[in-house]
Design a protein around this motif. Structure first.
Motif, PDB file in Angstrom:
ATOM      1  N   LYS A 196     -37.355  69.078 -64.964  1.00  0.00           N
ATOM      2  CA  LYS A 196     -37.995  68.750 -66.240  1.00  0.00           C
ATOM      3  C   LYS A 196     -37.058  68.969 -67.420  1.00  0.00           C
ATOM      4  O   LYS A 196     -37.041  68.181 -68.369  1.00  0.00           O
ATOM      5  CB  LYS A 196     -39.276  69.565 -66.414  1.00  0.00           C
ATOM      6  N   LYS A 197     -36.265  70.028 -67.362  1.00  0.00           N
ATOM      7  CA  LYS A 197     -35.320  70.303 -68.452  1.00  0.00           C
ATOM      8  C   LYS A 197     -34.329  69.149 -68.597  1.00  0.00           C
ATOM      9  O   LYS A 197     -34.023  68.714 -69.711  1.00  0.00           O
ATOM     10  CB  LYS A 197     -34.580  71.609 -68.177  1.00  0.00           C
ATOM     11  N   ASP A 198     -33.830  68.641 -67.469  1.00  0.00           N
ATOM     12  CA  ASP A 198     -32.903  67.509 -67.507  1.00  0.00           C
ATOM     13  C   ASP A 198     -33.593  66.259 -68.036  1.00  0.00           C
ATOM     14  O   ASP A 198     -33.003  65.479 -68.796  1.00  0.00           O
ATOM     15  CB  ASP A 198     -32.349  67.233 -66.106  1.00  0.00           C
ATOM     16  N   HIS A 199     -34.833  66.050 -67.627  1.00  0.00           N
ATOM     17  CA  HIS A 199     -35.589  64.886 -68.105  1.00  0.00           C
ATOM     18  C   HIS A 199     -35.744  64.933 -69.618  1.00  0.00           C
ATOM     19  O   HIS A 199     -35.533  63.931 -70.318  1.00  0.00           O
ATOM     20  CB  HIS A 199     -36.978  64.852 -67.458  1.00  0.00           C
ATOM     21  N   LEU A 200     -36.139  66.105 -70.136  1.00  0.00           N
ATOM     22  CA  LEU A 200     -36.362  66.243 -71.577  1.00  0.00           C
ATOM     23  C   LEU A 200     -35.070  66.095 -72.368  1.00  0.00           C
ATOM     24  O   LEU A 200     -35.071  65.521 -73.462  1.00  0.00           O
ATOM     25  CB  LEU A 200     -37.019  67.591 -71.876  1.00  0.00           C
ATOM     26  N   SER A 201     -33.959  66.599 -71.821  1.00  0.00           N
ATOM     27  CA  SER A 201     -32.668  66.447 -72.507  1.00  0.00           C
ATOM     28  C   SER A 201     -32.311  64.978 -72.653  1.00  0.00           C
ATOM     29  O   SER A 201     -31.877  64.533 -73.726  1.00  0.00           O
ATOM     30  CB  SER A 201     -31.572  67.175 -71.726  1.00  0.00           C
ATOM     31  N   LEU A 202     -32.488  64.225 -71.578  1.00  0.00           N
ATOM     32  CA  LEU A 202     -32.174  62.797 -71.633  1.00  0.00           C
ATOM     33  C   LEU A 202     -33.089  62.072 -72.608  1.00  0.00           C
ATOM     34  O   LEU A 202     -32.644  61.199 -73.364  1.00  0.00           O
ATOM     35  CB  LEU A 202     -32.301  62.182 -70.235  1.00  0.00           C
ATOM     36  N   MET A 203     -34.367  62.428 -72.615  1.00  0.00           N
ATOM     37  CA  MET A 203     -35.314  61.773 -73.517  1.00  0.00           C
ATOM     38  C   MET A 203     -34.999  62.107 -74.970  1.00  0.00           C
ATOM     39  O   MET A 203     -35.098  61.238 -75.851  1.00  0.00           O
ATOM     40  CB  MET A 203     -36.737  62.183 -73.154  1.00  0.00           C
ATOM     41  N   MET A 204     -34.630  63.353 -75.240  1.00  0.00           N
ATOM     42  CA  MET A 204     -34.242  63.727 -76.608  1.00  0.00           C
ATOM     43  C   MET A 204     -33.035  62.911 -77.056  1.00  0.00           C
ATOM     44  O   MET A 204     -32.991  62.395 -78.185  1.00  0.00           O
ATOM     45  CB  MET A 204     -33.916  65.219 -76.669  1.00  0.00           C
ATOM     46  N   ALA A 205     -32.049  62.779 -76.171  1.00  0.00           N
ATOM     47  CA  ALA A 205     -30.855  61.998 -76.505  1.00  0.00           C
ATOM     48  C   ALA A 205     -31.209  60.543 -76.726  1.00  0.00           C
ATOM     49  O   ALA A 205     -30.706  59.906 -77.668  1.00  0.00           O
ATOM     50  CB  ALA A 205     -29.813  62.138 -75.397  1.00  0.00           C
ATOM     51  N   SER A 206     -32.070  59.997 -75.882  1.00  0.00           N
ATOM     52  CA  SER A 206     -32.477  58.603 -76.029  1.00  0.00           C
ATOM     53  C   SER A 206     -33.196  58.374 -77.351  1.00  0.00           C
ATOM     54  O   SER A 206     -32.985  57.363 -78.034  1.00  0.00           O
ATOM     55  CB  SER A 206     -33.387  58.215 -74.850  1.00  0.00           C
ATOM     56  N   TYR A 207     -34.021  59.332 -77.718  1.00  0.00           N
ATOM     57  CA  TYR A 207     -34.794  59.225 -78.954  1.00  0.00           C
ATOM     58  C   TYR A 207     -33.902  59.301 -80.192  1.00  0.00           C
ATOM     59  O   TYR A 207     -34.096  58.565 -81.169  1.00  0.00           O
ATOM     60  CB  TYR A 207     -35.830  60.351 -78.977  1.00  0.00           C
TER      61      TYR A 207
END
Length: 490
Positions: A196-207
């Motif tokens: 989940k931490k990796d998922h959220l990091s990628l989503m933050m970067a995408s955003y």
């Protein structure tokens, strides 16, 4: 399965069975395999059976890549309308995104973009973004059909009434999330919490990766001058610098933001921008500025980290994978959105365009993550590579020379990037260098017919051969017509 079984069923009487974790779990839950299942040659793998054992499931999984089939006549018996449709797992047609929540997410994103035109990025805004993407991720992964269902994001945003910037931000965050979650679940099953931490990091970067555009004056045209393109190339650096005041944004997220236009290993032109030398110079200049200011130690530490990563070319396969996901999600978002100079492309057309422009920009693995794990979810369960299509493959020999072949698609299994193909001929691409290297077209005069009509099943091969181009009658009508006639004549 007995190799001496003489009761072989003709292929035309069989339909493809989608053998997935969900279908197997359904069998386990109901303690029943409701259909006779066959291999691609029509030989029985396992008869319909009550109380199947794990050994039975193991037998089926051995044939997952080759394909598992069932009798069409059995489907007609089980379906009241007698429809001749392959089995679809439960949940395949589920729409994964809530209309009201997703539209609200997009509208909040639009408000943030408008604020950033006037104010600096703050801790409060960073917390808001974290909470927003976390809610999006939680809703997605809590849906029991998240591995199969439809990404109805285009449908929702078409009537949400938000700006193009917000549409792009929302769309690429959703697509990047889907690619990351589904890919990581396949390779890292059972580690959801650590994922989940990796998922959220990628989503933050995408955003956040394009918020730098809020500070730039960019012409809305596909044809930029050299000077205008140089301005565009600054937006990853600007996006990075805008996030520095907020300690809630992790350094790893900022590293992704800085590099999101560099989807391929190395420093060639297709790794686009920013140029490593100019990036290094800019970061050093900003670091020196903050070194002279009190209370900026955290910011200078982050910049020092980014300088170290750039100088030593520190990278991992996971990092490169994330960069490719960001880049692919961004391309898809752009192509499926209305722009001042062109209307939006259909989802299927956008995916074909990305594949056809992928040879210099993405690895085979990157394209598989897009097409095999979320591709049909973006196109309402329709593949972009189908039986009867003409495609072009690329392979690299032992001397690192690339070879390009035109092939006919004979069969498509679970993964559409790995079809069964019949080779028609070889052909040479026409390369073009502009902003980046690309295949502009193919040279029909270079065709050499393969009289053997060799057949290759990419699902069974571990070599370098990959599909790099779909010969689509709309995207390249001249090439499609020529190849269609050629195939008839040969």
């Amino acid at each position: 399965m007995s190799t001496n079984d003489t009761n072989i069923v003709p292929r035309e009487k069989l339909a493809k069975f989608e053998l997935t974790e969900e279908s197997l779990n359904s069998f386990r839950k109901n303690q029943n395999i409701p259909l006779d299942l066959y291999n691609k040659d029509g030989q029985i793998l396992i008869h319909k059976k009550r109380n199947p054992t794990e050994a039975d499931f193991g037998k089926l999984l051995k044939f997952e890549m080759q394909g598992v089939y069932f009798l069409i006549s059995e489907l007609k018996k089980s379906k009241p309308n007698g429809a001749d449709k392959p089995y679809l797992e439960p949940g395949r047609t589920t729409k994964l995104f809530d209309i009201e929540k997703t539209a609200r997410f997009a509208k909040q994103s639009q408000a943030l973009i408008e604020d950033l035109r006037k104010t600096s990025f703050s801790s409060d805004q960073a917390v808001f973004v974290q909470n927003s993407v976390n809610e999006l991720l939680t809703d997605f992964t809590s849906n029991p059909d998240f591995e199969l269902g439809i990404f109805n994001i285009l449908e929702i945003l078409s009537v949400a009434g938000v700006s193009v910037e917000s549409e792009l931000m929302t769309k690429r965050t959703v697509v990047a999330m889907g690619m990351k979650v589904r890919t990581r679940k396949i390779v890292n099953e059972g580690k959801e919490e650590s994922n989940k931490k990796d998922h959220l990091s990628l989503m933050m970067a995408s955003y956040l990766m394009d918020v730098g555009y809020s500070r730039l004056e960019v012409k809305q045209t596909p044809k930029l001058t050299k000077e205008e393109y140089a301005v565009v190339q600054q937006h990853p650096i600007i996006s990075y610098l805008m996030t520095l005041p907020a300690p809630e944004v992790e350094s790893h997220v900022r590293t992704l933001i800085l590099n999101h236009h560099r989807p391929y290993r190395g420093n060639g032109v297709n790794n686009n921008f920013p140029d490593p030398r100019s990036l290094f110079t800019k970061l050093m200049s900003v670091r020196d500025k903050y070194n002279r200011e009190v209370g900026k130690e955290r910011i200078t530490q982050d910049i020092e980290l980014q300088l170290h990563l750039q100088e030593n070319n520190v990278t991992t396969s996971s990092f490169e994978e994330d960069i490719a996901i960001l880049s692919l999600a961004s391309e898809y978002a752009s192509l499926t959105s209305n722009q001042p100079w062109r209307p939006a492309f259909k989802s299927s057309t956008a995916l074909k365009m990305i594949l056809n422009d992928s040879f210099f920009s993405y690895s085979n693995k990157n394209i598989r993550h897009l097409l095999d794990y979320v591709g049909s979810s973006l196109t309402n369960n329709e593949n972009i590579i189908n039986f009867g299509d003409f495609v072009i493959t690329a392979s690299v020999d032992s001397e690192k020379r690339a070879h390009f072949d035109i092939c006919l698609v004979l069969d498509v299994g679970r993964y559409q990037t790995r079809p069964k193909l019949q080779r028609i001929c070889s052909i040479n691409p026409v390369f073009q260098k502009g902003i980046k290297f690309k295949i502009a077209d193919f040279d029909l005069k270079s065709i050499k017919i393969d009289r053997r009509k060799a057949i290759m099943d990419l699902a069974l091969q571990a070599g370098t051969t990959r599909v790099i181009y779909i010969i689509d009658p709309e995207l390249n009508p001249a090439l499609h017509e020529a190849v269609y006639k050629l195939n008839l004549n040969t």
